[in-house]
Write a protein that holds these residues in place. Structure first.
Motif, short mmCIF file in Angstrom:
data_model
loop_
_atom_site.label_atom_id
_atom_site.label_comp_id
_atom_site.label_asym_id
_atom_site.label_seq_id
_atom_site.Cartn_x
_atom_site.Cartn_y
_atom_site.Cartn_z
N MET A 4 0.81 -1.22 0.00
CA MET A 4 -0.06 -0.03 0.15
C MET A 4 0.68 1.26 -0.05
O MET A 4 0.59 2.20 -0.76
N ALA A 5 2.12 1.31 0.74
CA ALA A 5 2.89 2.19 0.59
C ALA A 5 3.43 2.67 -0.77
O ALA A 5 3.58 3.75 -1.08
N GLY A 6 3.77 1.37 -1.19
CA GLY A 6 4.35 1.53 -2.51
C GLY A 6 3.49 1.97 -3.42
O GLY A 6 3.89 2.76 -4.43
N PHE A 7 2.29 1.68 -3.57
CA PHE A 7 1.15 1.99 -4.34
C PHE A 7 1.16 3.38 -4.22
O PHE A 7 1.23 4.45 -5.34
N CYS A 8 1.02 4.13 -3.17
CA CYS A 8 0.89 5.62 -2.96
C CYS A 8 2.28 6.18 -3.20
O CYS A 8 2.17 7.47 -3.70
N GLN A 9 3.45 5.80 -3.01
CA GLN A 9 4.50 6.13 -3.62
C GLN A 9 4.62 6.73 -5.25
O GLN A 9 5.03 7.72 -5.56
N ASN A 10 3.93 5.40 -5.81
CA ASN A 10 3.98 5.61 -7.23
C ASN A 10 2.92 6.65 -7.68
O ASN A 10 3.15 7.12 -8.65
N VAL A 11 1.66 6.57 -6.97
CA VAL A 11 0.91 7.74 -7.29
C VAL A 11 1.45 9.20 -7.21
O VAL A 11 1.12 9.88 -7.91
N ARG A 12 2.33 9.31 -6.02
CA ARG A 12 2.95 10.50 -5.98
C ARG A 12 4.06 10.98 -7.00
O ARG A 12 3.74 11.96 -7.37
N LEU A 13 4.57 9.91 -7.41
CA LEU A 13 5.67 9.82 -8.43
C LEU A 13 5.15 10.10 -9.78
O LEU A 13 5.57 10.81 -10.69
N HIS A 14 4.09 9.42 -10.15
CA HIS A 14 3.61 9.09 -11.62
C HIS A 14 2.22 9.62 -12.01
O HIS A 14 2.07 9.65 -13.17
N LEU A 15 1.50 10.07 -11.03
CA LEU A 15 0.05 10.39 -11.46
C LEU A 15 -0.22 11.43 -12.42
O LEU A 15 -0.98 11.20 -13.27
N GLY A 16 0.35 12.51 -12.20
CA GLY A 16 0.36 13.70 -13.29
C GLY A 16 0.73 13.04 -14.52
O GLY A 16 0.08 13.50 -15.68
N ARG A 17 1.99 12.20 -14.59
CA ARG A 17 2.16 12.15 -16.15
C ARG A 17 1.45 10.76 -16.59
O ARG A 17 1.16 10.95 -17.84
N LEU A 18 0.78 10.15 -15.64
CA LEU A 18 -0.13 9.00 -16.17
C LEU A 18 -1.37 9.75 -17.01
O LEU A 18 -1.91 9.46 -17.99
N VAL A 19 -1.83 10.74 -16.10
CA VAL A 19 -3.19 11.42 -16.69
C VAL A 19 -2.89 11.88 -18.34
O VAL A 19 -3.80 11.82 -18.94
N VAL A 20 -1.72 12.50 -18.34
CA VAL A 20 -1.36 13.25 -19.72
C VAL A 20 -1.04 12.00 -20.75
O VAL A 20 -1.56 12.07 -21.87
N ARG A 21 -0.21 11.15 -20.24
CA ARG A 21 0.20 10.01 -21.31
C ARG A 21 -0.19 8.82 -21.08
O ARG A 21 -0.11 7.97 -22.36
N LYS A 22 -0.91 8.39 -20.31
CA LYS A 22 -1.49 6.90 -20.24
C LYS A 22 -2.99 7.20 -19.49
O LYS A 22 -3.17 6.67 -18.29
N PRO A 23 -3.65 7.77 -19.91
CA PRO A 23 -4.91 8.37 -19.20
C PRO A 23 -5.93 6.89 -18.89
O PRO A 23 -6.49 7.06 -17.52
N LEU A 24 -5.89 5.90 -19.64
CA LEU A 24 -6.80 4.77 -19.07
C LEU A 24 -6.14 4.11 -17.86
O LEU A 24 -6.65 3.73 -16.78
N LEU A 25 -4.79 4.14 -17.95
CA LEU A 25 -4.12 3.57 -16.45
C LEU A 25 -4.31 4.60 -15.32
O LEU A 25 -4.61 4.08 -14.23
N ALA A 26 -4.28 5.87 -15.64
CA ALA A 26 -4.70 6.63 -14.71
C ALA A 26 -6.03 6.45 -14.11
O ALA A 26 -6.23 6.82 -12.87
N VAL A 27 -7.06 5.95 -15.01
CA VAL A 27 -8.12 5.77 -14.51
C VAL A 27 -8.34 4.70 -13.53
O VAL A 27 -9.13 4.83 -12.34
N TRP A 28 -7.74 3.44 -13.76
CA TRP A 28 -7.55 2.27 -12.84
C TRP A 28 -7.03 2.80 -11.53
O TRP A 28 -7.35 2.45 -10.48
N VAL A 29 -5.90 3.83 -11.58
CA VAL A 29 -5.35 4.26 -10.34
C VAL A 29 -6.12 5.14 -9.51
O VAL A 29 -6.37 4.79 -8.31
N LEU A 30 -6.72 6.17 -10.22
CA LEU A 30 -7.95 6.79 -9.56
C LEU A 30 -8.95 5.89 -9.06
O LEU A 30 -9.49 6.31 -7.73
N LEU A 31 -9.35 4.81 -9.69
CA LEU A 31 -10.60 4.16 -9.08
C LEU A 31 -10.28 3.32 -7.94
O LEU A 31 -10.66 2.93 -6.96
N ALA A 32 -8.59 2.77 -7.92
CA ALA A 32 -8.28 2.44 -6.84
C ALA A 32 -8.17 3.24 -5.64
O ALA A 32 -8.36 2.73 -4.25
N LEU A 33 -8.00 4.45 -5.78
CA LEU A 33 -7.88 5.41 -4.76
C LEU A 33 -9.39 5.53 -4.30
O LEU A 33 -9.55 5.57 -2.92
#
Length: 362
Positions: free
Chosen positions: A219-248
């Motif tokens: 869980m800590a690792g997931f949130c570390q990756n959210v902090r590190l990657h979420l902004g770029r996921l939204v721009v470059r891989k929006p579907l993956l960003a959707v799964w991440v946001l749904l998990a949150l």
């Protein structure tokens, strides 16, 4: 024709390692080389590995993390593919043969199969077994169809070596290197692939002590990756960003869902037993169909799979506690510089010497 080297990082793994190495020796497509990184073990890990005829690498001191142990072995890999296998994971005999065709697509950077539990002896193992069957036969296929898998599991992932080297090796900046690499490659325009027919059996937590430490890391690792990657996921891989946001969103709303029977009983004056029955019915309606499909797909006894459903609520409770802790620590306190977050992982298996694994802060 693809060539492949296996890296097995191991610290005090003399009990689980033989089954792992035997499963590699039984592969229908044999790896070109197997490298076991004996990371300052205090048991017979190195001797066990040597007795299986594999190459044993011994760093001059404890490297302190799985990713660092893998990176120690990476320069010794000259094949075009690298398979990372945990020292307590057993691969199905056709695992390598089944995954290799994914790399016929030059856009594929990393691929992994289905993970199942090796044992279902305890409450916690049974709960984890249900989580795996549900996740790998519901969430993961949907993500795969959308070309946006959330993670290629670190216990059994195959990597294209050139991509891995260009990235700088296995990432050491977060506590979960598999998710970090999976997200990073998709952000870079490369593909991560889920190969459902390839099966790996992982040794999962048999007691609460190990479970809570493992879940906290995840869980800590997931949130570390959210902090590190979420902004770029939204721009470059929006579907993956959707799964991440749904998990949150699931983490945030889970307490409300668990409280639903009590809320119904208090607000609409339903008997608590009836409110709970409606809630349980909704849960089973959402849970049982994927599990029935998983039982059919994996040729598992249906009654045995269904009998484990109550156990999953124990593991879900642990997941929820540490998911909320991760949200608070990694997404609130770390940005405010009030915490460094999780930078040390204590393995915590009951059958091994506790291992403190230091990681670079992410």
């Amino acid at each position: 024709m693809h060539t492949i080297t296996v890296i097995v990082p191991a610290h005090n793994e003399e009990e689980g390692l033989p089954a792992t190495l035997e499963s590699l020796a039984r592969q229908t497509v044999r790896p070109d080389r197997v490298l076991v990184v004996d990371d300052a073990s205090t048991d017979r890990t190195g001797e066990v590995a040597s007795s299986h005829g594999v190459t044993v690498l011994r760093p001059p001191h404890n490297l302190g993390s799985k990713a660092k142990a893998q990176n120690y072995a990476l320069p010794r890999c000259s094949t075009d593919l690298v398979l990372a296998v945990d020292a307590d994971t057993v691969l199905a005999p056709d695992y390598i043969e089944t995954v290799l065709p994914a790399f016929d697509d030059p856009e594929v950077s990393v691929a992994a199969g289905t993970v199942r539990t090796r044992h279902t002896r305890t409450l916690w193992e049974r709960g984890r077994s249900t989580e795996y069957l549900f996740g790998f036969h519901w969430h993961r296929p949907i993500q795969a169809r959308a070309n946006s898998p959330m993670v290629c599991s670190g216990c059994c992932s195959v990597f294209r070596r050139d991509d891995l080297m260009a990235f700088g090796g296995f990432p050491e900046r977060t506590i979960v290197e598999d998710m970090d690499y999976t997200w990073s490659q998709q952000i870079a325009g490369r593909r991560a692939v889920y190969v459902s027919d390839a099966v790996a059996l992982a040794a999962d937590p048999e007691d609460l002590t190990y479970l809570r430490k493992q879940v906290w890391r995840w869980m800590a690792g997931f949130c570390q990756n959210v902090r590190l990657h979420l902004g770029r996921l939204v721009v470059r891989k929006p579907l993956l960003a959707v799964w991440v946001l749904l998990a949150l969103l699931e983490i945030l709303t889970a307490p409300l869902w668990w409280a639903t029977p009590f809320v119904l009983a208090a607000t609409v004056h339903e008997p608590l037993a009836l409110a709970f029955a409606w809630w349980a019915g909704a849960e089973l309606l959402l849970t049982i169909p994927p599990l029935l499909y998983a039982a059919h797909r994996r040729k598992l006894p249906v009654l045995g799979v269904l009998a484990n459903i109550p156990c999953v609520y124990a593991t879900k409770a642990v997941n929820l506690v540490y998911a909320w802790k991760a949200l608070i620590v990694e997404l609130l306190l770390v940005p405010l510089r009030l915490s460094r977050g999780l930078t040390v992982y204590e393995k915590g298996r009951a059958d091994t010497v506790p291992t403190r694994t230091a990681l670079a802060g992410g």
